[in-house]
Design a protein around this motif. Structure first.
Motif, PDB file in Angstrom:
ATOM      1  N   ILE A 112       0.868  -1.175   0.000  1.00 37.01           N
ATOM      2  CA  ILE A 112       0.000   0.000   0.000  1.00 37.01           C
ATOM      3  C   ILE A 112       0.912   1.234   0.000  1.00 37.01           C
ATOM      4  CG2 ILE A 112      -1.983   1.120   1.077  1.00 37.01           C
ATOM      5  CD1 ILE A 112      -2.555  -1.712   0.087  1.00 37.01           C
ATOM      6  N   PHE A 113       1.611   1.381  -1.109  1.00 31.25           N
ATOM      7  CA  PHE A 113       2.539   2.485  -1.351  1.00 31.25           C
ATOM      8  C   PHE A 113       2.181   3.075  -2.701  1.00 31.25           C
ATOM      9  CE2 PHE A 113       4.725  -0.020   1.750  1.00 31.25           C
ATOM     10  CZ  PHE A 113       5.550   0.857   2.457  1.00 31.25           C
ATOM     11  N   LEU A 114       2.483   4.364  -2.898  1.00 35.42           N
ATOM     12  CA  LEU A 114       2.142   4.994  -4.168  1.00 35.42           C
ATOM     13  C   LEU A 114       3.050   4.559  -5.312  1.00 35.42           C
ATOM     14  CD1 LEU A 114       1.152   8.600  -3.107  1.00 35.42           C
ATOM     15  CD2 LEU A 114      -0.320   6.713  -3.824  1.00 35.42           C
ATOM     16  N   GLY A 115       4.256   4.119  -5.020  1.00 45.34           N
ATOM     17  CA  GLY A 115       5.167   3.699  -6.072  1.00 45.34           C
ATOM     18  C   GLY A 115       6.192   2.714  -5.557  1.00 45.34           C
ATOM     19  N   ARG A 116       7.078   2.295  -6.431  1.00 49.58           N
ATOM     20  CA  ARG A 116       8.111   1.319  -6.104  1.00 49.58           C
ATOM     21  C   ARG A 116       9.392   2.009  -5.666  1.00 49.58           C
ATOM     22  NH1 ARG A 116       8.951  -3.693  -7.488  1.00 49.58           N
ATOM     23  NH2 ARG A 116      10.949  -3.122  -8.380  1.00 49.58           N
ATOM     24  N   GLY A 117       9.341   2.681  -4.549  1.00 50.72           N
ATOM     25  CA  GLY A 117      10.539   3.285  -3.989  1.00 50.72           C
ATOM     26  C   GLY A 117      11.351   2.233  -3.243  1.00 50.72           C
ATOM     27  N   GLY A 118      12.297   2.701  -2.467  1.00 50.89           N
ATOM     28  CA  GLY A 118      13.186   1.804  -1.738  1.00 50.89           C
ATOM     29  C   GLY A 118      12.473   0.877  -0.777  1.00 50.89           C
ATOM     30  N   HIS A 119      11.392   1.340  -0.171  1.00 47.52           N
ATOM     31  CA  HIS A 119      10.678   0.473   0.771  1.00 47.52           C
ATOM     32  C   HIS A 119      10.090  -0.738   0.059  1.00 47.52           C
ATOM     33  CE1 HIS A 119      11.334   3.169   4.000  1.00 47.52           C
ATOM     34  NE2 HIS A 119      10.422   4.051   3.675  1.00 47.52           N
ATOM     35  N   VAL A 120       9.593  -0.541  -1.142  1.00 46.17           N
ATOM     36  CA  VAL A 120       9.006  -1.656  -1.881  1.00 46.17           C
ATOM     37  C   VAL A 120      10.103  -2.498  -2.540  1.00 46.17           C
ATOM     38  CG1 VAL A 120       7.480  -2.296  -3.800  1.00 46.17           C
ATOM     39  CG2 VAL A 120       6.809  -0.459  -2.229  1.00 46.17           C
ATOM     40  N   ARG A 121      11.106  -1.850  -3.121  1.00 48.21           N
ATOM     41  CA  ARG A 121      12.159  -2.591  -3.824  1.00 48.21           C
ATOM     42  C   ARG A 121      13.091  -3.337  -2.874  1.00 48.21           C
ATOM     43  NH1 ARG A 121      12.906   2.224  -6.269  1.00 48.21           N
ATOM     44  NH2 ARG A 121      15.033   2.289  -5.486  1.00 48.21           N
ATOM     45  N   GLY A 174      -0.302   2.170  -5.765  1.00 47.02           N
ATOM     46  CA  GLY A 174      -0.346   3.443  -6.470  1.00 47.02           C
ATOM     47  C   GLY A 174       0.014   3.343  -7.938  1.00 47.02           C
ATOM     48  N   GLU A 175       0.493   2.197  -8.379  1.00 46.35           N
ATOM     49  CA  GLU A 175       0.810   1.994  -9.785  1.00 46.35           C
ATOM     50  C   GLU A 175      -0.403   1.514 -10.582  1.00 46.35           C
ATOM     51  OE1 GLU A 175       4.255  -0.516  -9.945  1.00 46.35           O
ATOM     52  OE2 GLU A 175       5.517   0.996  -9.002  1.00 46.35           O
ATOM     53  N   ASP A 176      -1.487   1.198  -9.892  1.00 46.78           N
ATOM     54  CA  ASP A 176      -2.697   0.726 -10.557  1.00 46.78           C
ATOM     55  C   ASP A 176      -3.451   1.915 -11.155  1.00 46.78           C
ATOM     56  OD1 ASP A 176      -5.772   0.124 -10.405  1.00 46.78           O
ATOM     57  OD2 ASP A 176      -4.765  -1.826 -10.462  1.00 46.78           O
ATOM     58  N   ASP A 177      -3.805   1.834 -12.433  1.00 46.91           N
ATOM     59  CA  ASP A 177      -4.489   2.946 -13.106  1.00 46.91           C
ATOM     60  C   ASP A 177      -5.809   3.312 -12.447  1.00 46.91           C
ATOM     61  OD1 ASP A 177      -2.527   3.496 -14.969  1.00 46.91           O
ATOM     62  OD2 ASP A 177      -3.367   2.146 -16.475  1.00 46.91           O
ATOM     63  N   ALA A 178      -6.544   2.324 -11.938  1.00 42.76           N
ATOM     64  CA  ALA A 178      -7.817   2.627 -11.284  1.00 42.76           C
ATOM     65  C   ALA A 178      -7.597   3.444 -10.008  1.00 42.76           C
ATOM     66  CB  ALA A 178      -8.575   1.340 -10.968  1.00 42.76           C
ATOM     67  N   VAL A 179      -6.550   3.117  -9.271  1.00 47.63           N
ATOM     68  CA  VAL A 179      -6.228   3.876  -8.055  1.00 47.63           C
ATOM     69  C   VAL A 179      -5.827   5.297  -8.434  1.00 47.63           C
ATOM     70  CG1 VAL A 179      -4.633   4.057  -6.104  1.00 47.63           C
ATOM     71  CG2 VAL A 179      -5.601   1.834  -6.729  1.00 47.63           C
TER      72      VAL A 179
END
Length: 156
Positions: A102-111, A137-142
């Motif tokens: 549940i993050f807006l993008g693939r930053g360091g926390h996700v990677r 946050g990478e989902d177009d619907a979101v």
């Protein structure tokens, strides 16, 4: 370190010491007949009120998918952490887990941080399949929903 990225447009599956697409596992569909738990993985904060929207998200998922065990897990400052949430779901009978960052993008926390935590989960539960979806946050619907809220906030 094993990657927890998407392969060929599908989430990877972590099964013990390897990370492969689910269709490469001995059972082509590891979720058939297997209880799958869902982990909503968020950052965490010092203020417990911060978790309110995540609790509401968990409740909405539980209403939409009754019978699917859903757990929240936090990277930092709140409990449970990801390995703790995985432990609880496995103890409840889950033999497969799906993690939604549940993050807006693939930053360091996700990677990086998520990959490190998933390695620990794999050590603790080598027979459990774990799929990781892209950051929400990478989902177009979101993104469209967020844009709609922003535009509505502008008024007429």
């Amino acid at each position: 370190m094993q990657k927890t990225s998407r392969l060929g447009g599908r989430p990877t599956s972590r099964t013990g010491r390897h990370a492969t697409r689910c269709d490469s596992c001995p059972d082509s569909d590891p979720y058939t007949g297997v209880m799958t738990g869902l982990i909503l993985f968020a950052h965490g904060a010092r203020d417990p009120r911060w978790a309110g929207p995540f609790e509401r998200l968990r409740q909405k998922v539980e209403i939409a998918r009754p019978g699917v065990p859903v757990a929240l897990a936090y990277l930092d400052l709140m409990a449970p952490n990801l390995p703790g949430a995985a432990d609880a779901l496995v103890a409840a009978g889950c033999r497969a887990l799906r993690v939604v960052p549940i993050f807006l993008g693939r930053g360091g926390h996700v990677r990086k941080d998520l990959a490190d935590l998933l390695a620990l989960v794999a050590q603790r539960h080598p027979a459990v399949h774990v799929d990781v979806l892209p950051a929400i946050g990478e989902d177009d619907a979101v993104l469209q929903t967020m844009a709609d809220v922003c535009v509505t906030g502008l008024g007429a």
